[in-house]
Design an enzyme around this catalytic site. Structure first.
Site, PDB file in Angstrom:
ATOM      1  N   SER A   1      45.500 -47.963  28.279  1.00  0.00           N
ATOM      2  CA  SER A   1      46.583 -47.587  27.361  1.00  0.00           C
ATOM      3  C   SER A   1      46.200 -47.743  25.900  1.00  0.00           C
ATOM      4  CB  SER A   1      47.792 -48.476  27.659  1.00  0.00           C
ATOM      5  OG  SER A   1      48.777 -48.330  26.666  1.00  0.00           O
TER       6      SER A   1
ATOM      7  N   TYR B   1      50.592 -56.710  27.675  1.00  0.00           N
ATOM      8  CA  TYR B   1      50.258 -55.527  28.480  1.00  0.00           C
ATOM      9  C   TYR B   1      48.930 -54.934  28.005  1.00  0.00           C
ATOM     10  CZ  TYR B   1      50.729 -50.642  30.097  1.00  0.00           C
ATOM     11  OH  TYR B   1      50.529 -49.407  30.650  1.00  0.00           O
TER      12      TYR B   1
ATOM     13  N   LYS C   1      45.374 -54.707  29.997  1.00  0.00           N
ATOM     14  CA  LYS C   1      44.688 -53.426  30.194  1.00  0.00           C
ATOM     15  C   LYS C   1      43.257 -53.502  29.636  1.00  0.00           C
ATOM     16  CE  LYS C   1      47.740 -50.716  32.263  1.00  0.00           C
ATOM     17  NZ  LYS C   1      47.461 -50.144  33.602  1.00  0.00           N
TER      18      LYS C   1
END
Lengths: 325, 325
Positions: A121, A145, A149
């Site tokens: 991402s 997050y 990732k």
């Protein structure tokens, strides 16, 4: 070609499985089996000419059947999304990091190293509105997050170097327009300000009109993920991650494209402050200079007006029906 | 000030605990307690004016007593070294990655977020002999140890952002001269070609004389790690990692410094091919441009001749005695 999709019940997983069921081929090679895995057994798409199994479970305790021994391609989409990973550190770390360990360990047990297509991402970078990042930019995530990732990218690159699997990590832009209902992704409003007005509903906008965001359409995301499944990974060297060529657009440009497709619709977009959301998306870079993406053959993006029209063509009626509107 | 050292039985842990026991202070503040943790209870240094406890265990199942509730500074050195992490993937991932998770979880349970000084490594970068890397360079590790260190840096930066702890990750150059016996680090020979000839023993050299390596002395490493314990981390922003100002030197320069300190000693260095070792160290960058290290006040490195003389002054006799020479 045998394919497994982890996170097969999510937005990307359902789109990919529907495409595979419809086409029966990937890069001209017949699909001979598809396994869908998610927390609950994912819906099986109709009309496939090959067998499809659907399995539910915990990605961290991945059942062997989720990636059958003769699997050629694994799409690893299983993840806890951004706002949720920020709200629940342990859950995010467990699913997004330990889950990737479990996928690696499952691939090590296969007959031959499968291609693993992983969705990373834009949230694994920071820099905010002033940043247009080159491929060599260091990932300095500003949220858990994105951190998870970025770590999963390193795990998968190392596992590729060791020959356990053959990973291509695609750093998806913010996929817009997402169909369905708002989810817990911090980026949900970028879709909401297009989808909701097209449904005749109000949508909340927590950032200013000059806010710039790096996006791609679901059609382009599908195209890139399928390309990642067949790309010659030897081109990539040690760095198994790629930023595909999304587009950097402002909120004002999004609203103008919405007006082009449905005049008057942008009046349904309401400016509503949400510091938690604005703080998360405000750290993401406004754009990238995706030279590796071009070099590796990831297709160019269509215009913003085409992106809005594609949502109307592909997803508007299904979304209306799903939501009982 | 209460201090805990994880990996307290290793080279760096023993050096730091001996320094703290001798000085009784860190940055002018009295040390009031020291806890040493390692696989086996580490040796307790003599002469300390404060209580020291030594605990043995598994870092992944970290005992609460390893980081007492009122700890101010945690030195997290517990790790599986490079050649070993390459030989045993599961062990490296478990100790170097899961161990860091365990340290984070232990710190979350404390009364206040402690400073965590973590030893990362030059091995988290690649680029090889042609690379002199800036601070903004992307970490693309070419070995599992480096991958695990790069991931641990991200874990600790995210945990700092969340307020669980306050990390400073020091990417140590290859610490040279290490005392004692060869260990399983791929970089062990850089110390060996100085230490062994000074002991009158032969040493093996698996790379050419023009091979360049980024090193620092144990004295400088100690100085930097103690500085990292008291540095104002607000200067660092989201990126809690720093490359301190090591020196980039060639094998020929190392051997010349050895000759300056002990004429004739370099004749004991034997050229012996070792592709496994050469392949690992050959991926590490030859140097860095450590602007952040200078900016954050990490001290400049002494000359190579001083580095060799410091080994003679600090460690040669103890090494001779330890090894029964």
């Amino acid at each position: 070609m045998k394919i497994a999709i982890l996170g097969g019940g999510g937005f990307l997983g359902r789109k990919i499985s529907a495409l595979l069921a419809r086409d029966g081929k990937l890069d001209g090679v017949s699909v001979t089996g598809l396994t869908l895995f998610d927390v609950a057994p994912p819906p099986v798409p109709e009309g496939a000419a090959f067998p499809i199994s659907a399995i539910g479970g915990d990605v961290v305790a991945l059942p062997a059947a989720a990636i059958p021994a003769d699997t050629d391609v694994v799409f690893h989409f299983a993840a806890v999304v951004s706002a949720q990973a920020e709200a629940d550190y342990d859950l995010g770390r467990r699913v997004n990091l330990r889950g990737t360990d479990a996928v690696i360990d499952a691939c090590r047990a296969l007959r031959k190293p499968p291609r693993v297509v992983f969705t990373s991402s834009v949230a694994s970078f920071s820099g905010g509105q002033d940043a247009i990042l080159p491929d060599a930019a260091r990932q300095i995530p500003a949220n858990s997050y994105g951190a998870q990732k970025a770590m999963a990218e390193i795990l998968l690159a190392d596992a590729s170097r060791r020959g356990f699997l053959d990973a291509v990590c695609v750093r998806l832009p913010t996929v817009t327009v997402r169909p369905g209902r708002p989810n817990r992704a911090a980026s949900g409003f970028f879709s909401g300000i297009i989808r909701e007005p097209l449904l005749g509903l109000e949508a909340e906008l927590p950032v200013g009109d000059d806010f710039a965001v790096w996006i791609c359409s679901p059609r382009r995301a599908m195209d890139w993920l399928l390309h990642a499944a067949i790309l010659d990974s030897a081109l990539m060297g040690l760095d198994r991650s790629v930023t595909p060529p999304g587009i950097s657009v402002t909120i004002a440009q999004i609203l103008a494209a919405l007006e082009t497709v449905k005049p008057g619709a942008s009046k349904l977009v309401k400016r509503v402050e949400d510091k938690a959301i604005a703080d998360i998306v405000g750290t993401w870079p406004a754009g990238f200079d995706p030279l590796r993406g071009h070099r590796f053959g990831f297709g160019r993006h269509e215009s913003l007006v085409e992106l809005v029209r594609a949502f109307v063509a592909d997803d508007l009626e299904a979304t209306r029906a799903d939501r009982g509107l």
